[in-house]
Design an enzyme around this catalytic site. Structure first.
Site, short mmCIF file in Angstrom:
data_model
loop_
_atom_site.label_atom_id
_atom_site.label_comp_id
_atom_site.label_asym_id
_atom_site.label_seq_id
_atom_site.Cartn_x
_atom_site.Cartn_y
_atom_site.Cartn_z
N ASP A 26 0.85 -1.19 0.00
CA ASP A 26 0.00 0.00 0.00
C ASP A 26 0.88 1.24 0.00
OD1 ASP A 26 -2.00 1.86 0.25
OD2 ASP A 26 -3.00 0.89 1.92
N CYS B 111 -6.34 4.72 -2.70
CA CYS B 111 -6.47 3.30 -2.33
C CYS B 111 -7.71 2.63 -2.89
CB CYS B 111 -6.48 3.17 -0.80
SG CYS B 111 -4.98 3.71 0.03
N ASP C 130 -0.80 -0.31 -4.91
CA ASP C 130 -2.03 0.32 -5.40
C ASP C 130 -1.80 1.72 -5.94
OD1 ASP C 130 -1.48 1.32 -2.86
OD2 ASP C 130 -3.53 1.11 -2.10
N HIS C 131 -0.75 2.40 -5.50
CA HIS C 131 -0.40 3.75 -5.97
C HIS C 131 0.90 4.15 -5.31
CE1 HIS C 131 -1.71 5.06 -2.02
NE2 HIS C 131 -2.86 4.43 -2.22
#
Length: 524
Positions: free
Chosen positions: A13, A53, A326-327
């Site tokens: 994450d 997210c 996710d990023h």
């Protein structure tokens, strides 16, 4: 027949694409992830479909763009009718479950309308993004909202960490210079060691749970989504990771004075957020980032444990492994904190894929520069397991041809990402209603174009300005390029996969067959 039997889908994450040694970070130590890359392929131009997210993950889990699935921000429910990775995998006889985070919000209203019992098997799958919840833990547990059934908190209490929420008071807090408990929610405490042994951290615990589940499944084909909560904030790590890196190990911020002096209106509003103000302070930035780096090396150590376990279990030869995020995280670049906007630091993601099949040996240990997207993973999984393509539903492309060293015709010319900042303070600063806060990125090999509701676009020439410091959004010399990119965006918007209930081959079979089926209209 494919050699792939299982899928290990690892997601971190808020891990930046450039914060691994194998992707170019000069001081970070990630030997186990580097070894994973040496056994597989690094996709250097991989992008998330939304740099936040919830909506990013919904694209990963549906294989569809945000424009198609509609979950535009955190806690926006994913529509009950959307098919997810679990649905596609179970069709192929693969047990599919989650250990860690999804940030998925269930469409409870839709479930109620259709009479789906939340306690039924279908209800559980619908509420858990299609995964069997082998252990869901989204992190982010402030004291007022801690889940009383959180298994990780029960585990911590068993290890002797007492309290209503040891996730916060031990795993994400430290002891300050006064001997008092100091919350990791505050950036000023990032240098402290978490009040927990490294063997009991979230990352260690989730890795243990993954290994336990793999052993339990035995020879049953499985798709395991191991979704680590870190290195997302709170930026606080257990010893020895908390002081493994120093301010001198932090790379210089990618930002220019012109960016700050004359920013785009939306970027200016995001610069006003508290996290951006703090990360724009160089001293504060260098205080926090070593903890972020320590959390990444902690993940790397547990990736090493997990790979050793898979080898012992004989699973390395039949398991497709994906390592991604996710990023990203701005960390002060472009005078910003957090994510959500479309600079490379936020929207580009790490993507390492290891396919054990011999037909992927040609690319093993290499790098693939083709534009790839988060939505490509489900088509890749289906393809690797011998399933049939579903282009009327899945908007991504299988990456297997690229992994096999092929040059597939018709590969994409641009990647897309989307944003909806209706929930953020930037919207209030800009005095916008909630339905006028959308933004879209079109990213080609050379150009990055960003189209905003209510505001002028941005344009960056990545060939001449790879650091994205010069906004060409008002340049008269680039007006034609902006017009072309806007038309590209409009064309893309018109061709989303909204007709998902009938496959293309069925339409082909039925085209112009009314008379054969006994339906006569317009006949003399």
């Amino acid at each position: 027949m494919s050699r792939v039997k299982n899928i290990l889908f690892i997601m971190c994450d808020q891990l930046r694409a450039d914060y691994l040694a194998c992707t170019g970070h000069p001081t970070l130590k990630t030997p186990n992830i580097d070894a994973l890359a040496a056994r597989g392929v690094i996709f250097t131009n991989a992008f998330c479909q939304a740099p936040v997210c919830g909506s990013s993950r919904m694209s990963f889990y549906t294989g569809r763009y945000v424009q198609s699935h509609g979950a535009t921000y955190n806690n926006v429910p994913l529509k009950i009718g959307e098919r997810t990775v679990g649905d596609h995998m179970r069709e192929l006889g693969v047990s599919t479950g989650l250990i860690g985070k999804t940030h998925m919000q269930a469409d409870l209203a839709g479930m109620k309308r259709l009479g789906i019992d939340k306690g039924s098997i279908q209800g559980v799958l619908a509420a858990e993004c299609g995964f069997e919840p082998w252990e869901r833990d989204d992190g982010l547990h402030p004291d007022a909202f801690v889940d009383p059934n959180l298994a990780y908190n029960d585990y911590l209490r068993e290890q002797g960490y007492e309290g209503d929420n040891p996730w916060h008071s031990f795993a994400n807090s430290g002891i300050d210079e006064k001997g008092e408990v100091a919350s990791g929610w505050y950036l000023r405490n990032a240098h402290l060691a978490a009040r927990i042994d490294k063997a009991h951290s979230e990352t260690a615990y989730m890795t243990n749970r993954a290994m336990d589940k793999i052993a339990e499944l035995g020879d049953t084909p499985w798709c395991l989504h191991l979704s680590y909560i870190k290195p997302h904030w709170p930026y606080i790590a257990p010893a020895p990771y908390h002081n493994m890196y120093s301010p001198q190990d932090v790379i210089a911020a990618n930002r220019g004075e012109k960016e700050k002096a004359d920013p785009h209106p939306v970027i200016k509003a995001f610069m006003g957020h508290e996290e951006s103000v703090n990360f724009s302070d160089e001293e504060k930035r260098r205080h926090v980032i070593p903890a972020y780096m320590g959390l990444i090396t902690e993940i790397d150590d547990h990736i090493g444990r997990l790979m050793a376990f898979l080898e012992e279990q004989g699973r390395l030869d039949d398991t497709l492994i994906v390592f991604t995020s996710d990023h990203g995280d701005y960390l002060g670049d472009h005078w910003l904190g957090e994510k959500e906007m479309f600079h490379e630091e936020s929207v580009r993601i790490p993507m390492i894929i290891v396919d054990p099949s011999r037909d992927c040996d040609a690319t093993r240990g290499g790098r693939i520069h083709a534009l790839t997207e988060a939505i490509d993973l489900i088509p890749t999984f289906v393809d690797a397991l011998g399933g049939e393509a579903k282009p009327h539903v899945l908007e991504g492309k299988s990456l297997l041809p690229l992994l096999r060293g092929e040059n597939p015709a018709g590969w994409r010319d641009f990647a897309v990402s989307e944003a909806d900042y209706a929930w953020r303070g930037a919207r209030l600063a800009l005095k916008l209603p909630p339905d006028q806060t959308r933004a879209y990125m079109i990213r080609t090999e050379r150009w990055k174009y960003i189209s905003y509701d209510q505001f002028r676009p941005q344009l960056f020439d990545l060939e001449k300005d790879p650091n994205e410091l010069i906004d060409l959004g008002t340049s008269e010399l680039h007006a034609e390029i902006r017009n072309e990119m806007e038309e590209t965006l409009n064309h893309w918007l018109r061709h989303r996969r909204n007709r998902t209930t009938m496959a293309h081959d069925v339409i082909e079979e039925r085209t112009d067959t009314a008379k054969k089926r006994g339906i006569y209209f317009g006949v003399w």
